[in-house]
Scaffold this active site. Structure first.
Site, PDB file in Angstrom:
ATOM      1  N   LYS A 258       0.822  -1.222   0.000  1.00  0.00           N
ATOM      2  CA  LYS A 258       0.000   0.000   0.000  1.00  0.00           C
ATOM      3  C   LYS A 258       0.851   1.265   0.000  1.00  0.00           C
ATOM      4  O   LYS A 258       0.382   2.324  -0.386  1.00  0.00           O
ATOM      5  CB  LYS A 258      -0.996  -0.002   1.153  1.00  0.00           C
ATOM      6  CG  LYS A 258      -0.396   0.257   2.499  1.00  0.00           C
ATOM      7  CD  LYS A 258      -1.482   0.323   3.537  1.00  0.00           C
ATOM      8  CE  LYS A 258      -0.805   0.580   4.877  1.00  0.00           C
ATOM      9  NZ  LYS A 258      -1.563   0.292   6.027  1.00  0.00           N
ATOM     10  N   GLY A 259       2.103   1.175   0.433  1.00  0.00           N
ATOM     11  CA  GLY A 259       3.002   2.318   0.315  1.00  0.00           C
ATOM     12  C   GLY A 259       2.592   3.511   1.154  1.00  0.00           C
ATOM     13  O   GLY A 259       2.116   3.364   2.278  1.00  0.00           O
TER      14      GLY A 259
END
Ligand code: B12
Length: 250
Positions: free
Chosen positions: A128-129
């Protein structure tokens, strides 16, 4: 003032106004405010105003002081670590790894020592960063092993060996008593000892309070600070391991 020489401002350009916050180990009363002003004066703030005071328990007080300094900043003498590699898209990273390495690039990441602040390393590694920028797990040609929090240096070295890591990514957020510096030095020394200088994985550390200029001193290849994006890290890995595999801090 020449174009490269500047001073801070609060209300009007060049008025020299700055804001400073700190805590003193004194009870929150009028004498505490006087003590804060004495410190501000010794730091070169003149005049200075205490604009916020808050008791922190019975024996401590937190202050915000606003005042004028006469110091100048010469921006032509500022030294920072500039990005010296191109910022690549995920597609470009994957293509470069596939073309040049012909196998997946292996990244092992962890928070070491007693540090349990995993949000930063997860922002870089997890799919998801952060802020819409996908983490390294998203890159098809990268294999990511995220060991999580409080990993010991021997365990990290051993896991890097087992996974055949190309790069080891370490996060250090807690800086009390310079823990981030001690832990990083211990980690880089252990990798040199275990692998030898030229066979060790690329060593990358990150965290909000590192000085990015200290990479060589800490024995690592690169330091990433506050606000780093996964794309910057992926692009650096391609630059250092795929396009120009030369180590800076042997
Ligand atoms: C969330 C948080 C916690 C959570 C952590 C949960 C978790 N799973 O991570 C919990 C509640 C557990 C916690 C505990 C503690 N915390 Co805390 N915590 C924070 C807080 C509020 C936010 C940190 C955060 O998540 N930032 C968001 C991430 C995305 O930012 P980041 O870490 O900077 O990461 C970015 C970059 O730095 C970089 N980066 C980071 N790592 C890496 C690694 C690599 C390889 C790369 C390339 C890049 C990179 O990329 C990231 C994305 O841009 C900060 C205060 C603050 N506002 O920063 C305090 C703070 C870090 N905590 C602090 C403290 C003191 C503690 C405790 C000691 C408190 C206590 N007395 O128990 C404990 C220690 C626990 C431990 N053993 O480590 C202090 C540290 C002070 C200092 N000088 O070191 C802070 C600064 C609060 C403060 N002002 O006092 N904490």
């Amino acid at each position: 003032m020449s174009g490269s020489v500047v001073r801070p401002y609060g209300d009007t350009t060049g008025d020299g106004m700055v804001q400073l916050s700190f805590t003193l180990p004194v009870p929150c009363d009028k004498r505490a405010q006087g003590a804060a002003l004495q410190l501000a004066a010794k730091m070169g703030m003149d005049p200075a105003m205490v604009v916020h005071t808050r008791a922190m328990g019975e024996a401590f007080t937190f202050f915000v002081v606003y005042g004028r300094v006469n110091h100048l900043v010469d921006t032509s003498t500022v030294t920072v670590v500039e990005r010296d590699f191109p910022l690549l898209s995920a597609k470009e990273v994957n293509a470069a790894v596939r073309r040049r390495l012909r196998r997946k690039l292996v990244v092992v990441g962890a928070c070491i020592g007693t540090d349990a602040h995993t949000v930063g390393i997860d922002a870089i590694l997890n799919i998801k960063g952060i802020a819409g920028n996908k983490g390294l797990e998203y890159y098809r040609e990268l294999r990511v092993v995220n060991l999580g929090a409080q990993v010991s240096v021997p365990d990290l070295v051993e896991r890097a060996r087992v996974e055949r890591a190309d790069a080891v990514l370490v996060s250090q957020v807690v800086t009390q008593r310079d823990a981030h510096l001690h832990n990083t030095r211990e980690m880089s020394a252990a990798f040199r000892e275990a692998f030898g200088a030229d066979r060790r994985p690329l060593l990358v550390v990150g965290g909000p309070r590192f000085d990015e200029l200290m990479a060589a001193e800490l024995g690592v290849d690169r330091i990433f600070g506050r606000g780093t994006t996964p794309a910057e890290v992926a692009s650096y890995l391609v630059h250092a391991l795929v396009e120009s595999p030369v180590r800076s801090a042997a």
